[in-house]
Scaffold this active site. Structure first.
Site, PDB file in Angstrom:
ATOM      1  N   ASN A 127      11.644  35.074 -37.168  1.00 10.19           N
ATOM      2  CA  ASN A 127      12.266  36.145 -36.401  1.00 10.19           C
ATOM      3  C   ASN A 127      11.991  35.956 -34.910  1.00 10.19           C
ATOM      4  OD1 ASN A 127      13.704  38.474 -35.907  1.00 10.19           O
ATOM      5  ND2 ASN A 127      12.288  39.854 -36.943  1.00 10.19           N
ATOM      6  N   CYS A 155      19.545  37.868 -30.067  1.00  5.03           N
ATOM      7  CA  CYS A 155      18.965  37.248 -31.267  1.00  5.03           C
ATOM      8  C   CYS A 155      19.727  36.003 -31.705  1.00  5.03           C
ATOM      9  CB  CYS A 155      18.895  38.247 -32.403  1.00  5.03           C
ATOM     10  SG  CYS A 155      20.498  38.864 -32.967  1.00  5.03           S
ATOM     11  N   HIS A 186      21.572  41.242 -37.156  1.00  3.99           N
ATOM     12  CA  HIS A 186      20.515  40.479 -36.502  1.00  3.99           C
ATOM     13  C   HIS A 186      20.598  39.035 -36.972  1.00  3.99           C
ATOM     14  CE1 HIS A 186      16.781  39.977 -34.376  1.00  3.99           C
ATOM     15  NE2 HIS A 186      16.077  39.678 -35.450  1.00  3.99           N
TER      16      HIS A 186
END
Length: 386
Positions: free
Chosen positions: A274, A116, A256
């Site tokens: 995202n 991520c 994250h």
């Protein structure tokens, strides 16, 4: 293990979240998402920032309220940066709609890989390159595989539970990063880097630490583009389908990294991009309350809320029209406005500049596109597109 392995029944989990949301007045909506039925291990595999320690979380106990208050007080602050649309911060801003134009590249999917930070950092570079040039048609597609399986691996920085965006951005400054077609992403790490990737690459300019400073985050977003941010992932986030997220459970799965692309003071939230695919959340994006999940200052001593002030390119770009030309009486001072790039200076001295101006003038008159080779802030070569 495949993306669908280890599924479990999420009905009880969703029922508990819905009950909690009802008690809060339904600030956001939950439902079965592509991550809902995954096992705990598969969910964690879609994160990728080292989990915070209990001590670091405890040290930030007062942070959520302070961050929310600071974010709201920033409205109307003066903005000095040359790229800002207006001289004062507005109450709402979204890089997907700046005067009807979007500077945000499509949502991607990191798959079952803790990459991520690569996706958050690359999203920041891609949109910063377009926004600082006022070129929504630039549409860069940079390589998360090069960032994660290349740069992070070379640093031995792929930890058991993830990596950090500050190291990747530092590498983007000193080494650059390839375009996606030079190293396509696969979550299993397969593939390899094209040996001539430096001729299709981007590099970041100055990296700025914005941690624990909502006003500075807004200033940077408004002036330069997206900001990487890390958050603690509470287990209800996997079931988010829309609204302004606030956690309703205390169980967490790790950390994250995402990219902040805007804010809304009326709703009291950041807008984030995202990397769980476009069919999660709000078409791959989500809104998260100011101060929520430590998103302005992740519980770790290192900086995680970061932006860059510009992006240099070295690459042949897709064919596009020359919409404007400018030259002065001074030798070697010619400029062209390309439809997907904006204004860029012609390089190479007086003779080269004269030749480029002649080619561009002819192409513009005929409406023919040209393929530009860009090096930094200059256009060094042109080819007529057929």
């Amino acid at each position: 293990m495949s993306a669908d392995s280890g599924e479990h029944d999420c009905a009880a989990e969703l029922a508990g979240i819905r009950d909690a949301l009802a008690g809060l007045g339904h600030p956001w909506q939950c439902g079965e998402t592509r991550l809902s039925r995954l096992s705990a291990d598969s969910r964690r595999a879609r994160l990728g920032v080292p989990a915070p320690s209990a001590d670091e979380i405890a040290a930030r106990a007062e942070l959520p309220a302070l961050m929310a208050d600071s974010a709201l007080r920033a409205a109307g602050e003066p903005v000095a940066a040359v790229h800002a649309p207006t001289p004062h911060l507005p109450a709402a801003f979204d890089l997907r709609d700046v005067g009807g134009r979007s500077y945000v590249t499509p949502v991607k999917d990191q798959g079952e890989c803790g990459s991520c930070s690569a996706f958050g950092a690359i999203a920041t570079l891609e949109s910063t390159a377009a926004y600082t040039r006022r070129a929504p048609g630039l549409r860069l597609d940079l390589s998360e595989a090069h960032a994660f399986f290349g740069h992070a691996a070379a640093r031995n920085a792929i930890l058991p539970d993830g990596t950090w965006p500050d190291e990747l951005l530092e590498d983007f400054v000193t080494l650059g990063v390839a375009f996606e077609d030079c190293y396509p992403y696969s979550d299993d790490g397969s593939g390899s880097l094209h040996p001539r990737w430096r001729d299709r690459s981007a590099s970041a300019e100055k990296v700025v630490d914005l941690s624990r400073n909502p006003a500075a985050i807004k200033q940077h977003l408004y002036a330069y583009g997206p900001v990487t941010a890390c958050l603690v992932v509470y287990d209800d986030l996997f079931h988010y389908t829309g609204g302004v997220y606030r956690h309703t459970v205390e169980q967490t799965s790790g950390g994250h990294c995402v990219a902040l692309i805007g804010w809304d003071d009326t709703a009291g939230c950041w807008i984030a991009k995202n990397s769980w695919g476009p069919d999660w959340g709000e078409d791959g994006f989500f809104r998260i309350a100011y101060g929520e999940a430590y998103i302005e200052d992740y519980p770790d001593p290192r900086p995680t809320t970061l932006g860059c002030t510009g992006v240099n390119l070295r690459a042949w770009l897709p064919p596009q029209r020359a919409l404007g030309l400018f030259a002065t009486a001074h030798d070697a001072n010619g400029w062209v406005y390309l439809e997907n790039l904006g204004w860029i200076r012609l390089s190479g001295g007086a003779h080269s500049t004269t030749n480029k101006l002649a080619m561009l003038t002819a192409a513009r008159a005929s409406g023919s596109p040209v393929s530009p080779f860009v090096e930094g802030a200059e256009l060094s070569m042109i080819q007529l597109a057929h």
